[in-house]
Design an enzyme around this catalytic site. Structure first.
Site, PDB file in Angstrom:
ATOM      1  N   GLU A  34     -73.581-163.010 -51.821  1.00  0.00           N
ATOM      2  CA  GLU A  34     -73.190-161.704 -51.292  1.00  0.00           C
ATOM      3  C   GLU A  34     -72.983-161.761 -49.777  1.00  0.00           C
ATOM      4  OE1 GLU A  34     -75.594-158.485 -53.331  1.00  0.00           O
ATOM      5  OE2 GLU A  34     -76.609-160.283 -54.036  1.00  0.00           O
ATOM      6  N   SER A  45     -75.804-157.397 -56.910  1.00  0.00           N
ATOM      7  CA  SER A  45     -74.364-157.111 -56.961  1.00  0.00           C
ATOM      8  C   SER A  45     -73.706-157.588 -58.248  1.00  0.00           C
ATOM      9  CB  SER A  45     -73.651-157.725 -55.742  1.00  0.00           C
ATOM     10  OG  SER A  45     -74.004-157.038 -54.575  1.00  0.00           O
ATOM     11  N   SER A 103     -70.030-148.145 -50.679  1.00  0.00           N
ATOM     12  CA  SER A 103     -71.405-148.169 -51.166  1.00  0.00           C
ATOM     13  C   SER A 103     -71.936-146.775 -51.471  1.00  0.00           C
ATOM     14  CB  SER A 103     -72.313-148.848 -50.141  1.00  0.00           C
ATOM     15  OG  SER A 103     -71.959-150.196 -49.963  1.00  0.00           O
TER      16      SER A 103
END
Length: 375
Positions: free
Chosen positions: A16, A188, A323
């Site tokens: 990530e 994720s 997000s």
């Protein structure tokens, strides 16, 4: 008064890495807003994919470009060479997603530095990252969740003759397909697969074992996916509830970080009683893993029965434009710059709680005053 020097720590040794750079850029912009720029001086530190820390000058170049540095091998000694500017930091803001960033490792290093840092400590980070330990904590707190089975890499890879028996045991415990197979310690949606049959289960287990030595297999559920953001320390607050919808088979990495692949409804259209129950469960989950500062808690809402099942907690959620965490707080009346400021203040509050008995009464009074200002 002198500005507080905020060490913005981003990049890191995980899959990530690129997401962390995007989050770092967003936080740097928020700290540059006038309301924050008068209080804080941002000093960025980029950790490349090999684990080396880079100077603020190089780190600003990465933030400006949004591109990871190309690196080709390093010496072991280089991993312990920190830029001299690290000694001047008043409070750290780590935005390192995934392993080596939100699993307690960097939190342990920052704790040894004896400098406040945003987010959970070693325990909260480690428990929140490991899905098996997380679910154990949730069960102890009495939070309803989907049925699951924990397996290890050695069970999957050690003996081909054992593999069919392992799958038999999983099917016996979880019942009908589909299942979701996940590495225990990745974020994720990396390494996650949906299995609709025995053959797909075998492939998914093998794939997950390539990422982690601990794997979790969860029963599928037909439900709406809703999320709640938590902000605070021991007296945490919960945001409005948001809902994610998408056209892909499940909420995988590409769907999560590709603009237009997922739709966010904030606030979610839910009965008031359900929304309040979700908010209460989010705070219980936050406290169950000993989280601090921030977390996003994900749930399944089974509309047909009214059942709410907790899925997971993310103790260091993304801060990209897509997000959910900052968007949930934005819809709750806390802007992005205000959110960043609040998190720094919470880090200072948390660090102040650790004052030894020998600390001066003046220090304790200052800490108490900071606490009152955050209520």
């Amino acid at each position: 008064m002198a500005k507080l020097r905020v060490g913005l720590l981003f990049g890191g040794r995980s899959g990530e890495h690129e997401v962390s750079i995007v989050s770092g850029r967003a936080i740097a912009r928020a700290l540059a807003e006038e309301s924050n720029a008068t209080q804080y001086e941002t000093i960025p530190f980029y950790i490349d994919k090999e684990g080396c820390w880079h100077s603020p000058e190089v780190s600003r170049q990465v933030l400006d470009s949004g591109e990871a540095l190309a690196v080709q091998g390093i010496s072991a000694a280089a991993l312990w060479q920190f830029p001299p500017e690290t000694a001047s930091i008043d409070v750290w803001f780590p935005i390192l997603h995934g392993p080596n960033g939100e699993d307690g490792t960097i939190q342990g290093l920052l704790s040894l530095m004896r400098v406040p840092f945003v987010g959970s400590g070693v325990l909260g980070s480690a428990v929140g990252m490991d899905k098996l330990m997380m679910k154990t904590a949730f069960a102890e707190a009495g939070l309803a969740q989907v049925n699951y089975v924990g397996v290890t890499r050695s069970q999957i890879w050690s003996n081909p003759c054992v593999f069919p028996t392992l799958c038999d045991d999983i099917e016996a415990q979880l019942g009908d397909y589909p299942y979701f197979v996940k590495p225990a310690n990745l974020g994720s949606s990396v390494g996650i697969s949906k299995a609709r049959s025995r053959a797909e289960l075998e492939t998914a287990l093998d794939n997950a074992a390539s990422y982690d030595r601990r794997i979790i297999v969860e029963a599928g559920v037909t439900a709406r996916e809703v999320e709640c953001a938590v902000l605070g320390n021991d007296r945490a607050q919960a945001s409005v509830v948001g809902e994610i919808s998408f056209n892909s088979d499940f909420y995988d990495y590409e769907t999560k970080y590709t603009d237009g692949r997922a739709n966010l409804a904030i606030p979610a259209e839910l009965p008031a009683e359900v929304a309040e129950r979700l908010r209460e469960m989010a705070i219980r989950a936050f406290l169950a893993v000993d989280a601090a500062g921030l977390s996003r808690v994900d749930f399944f809402y089974v509309e047909a029965t009214g059942e709410v099942l907790i899925n997971e907690i993310n103790t260091l959620p993304g801060f990209t434009a897509l997000s959910m965490y900052p968007q949930l707080w934005g819809a709750s009346g806390v802007s992005f710059p205000q959110l960043v400021d609040r998190l720094i203040r919470l880090a200072l509050e948390r660090h102040g709680e650790g004052l030894p008995e020998s600390a001066s009464s003046g220090d304790r009074a200052t800490s108490a005053e900071e606490n009152r200002s955050l209520k």
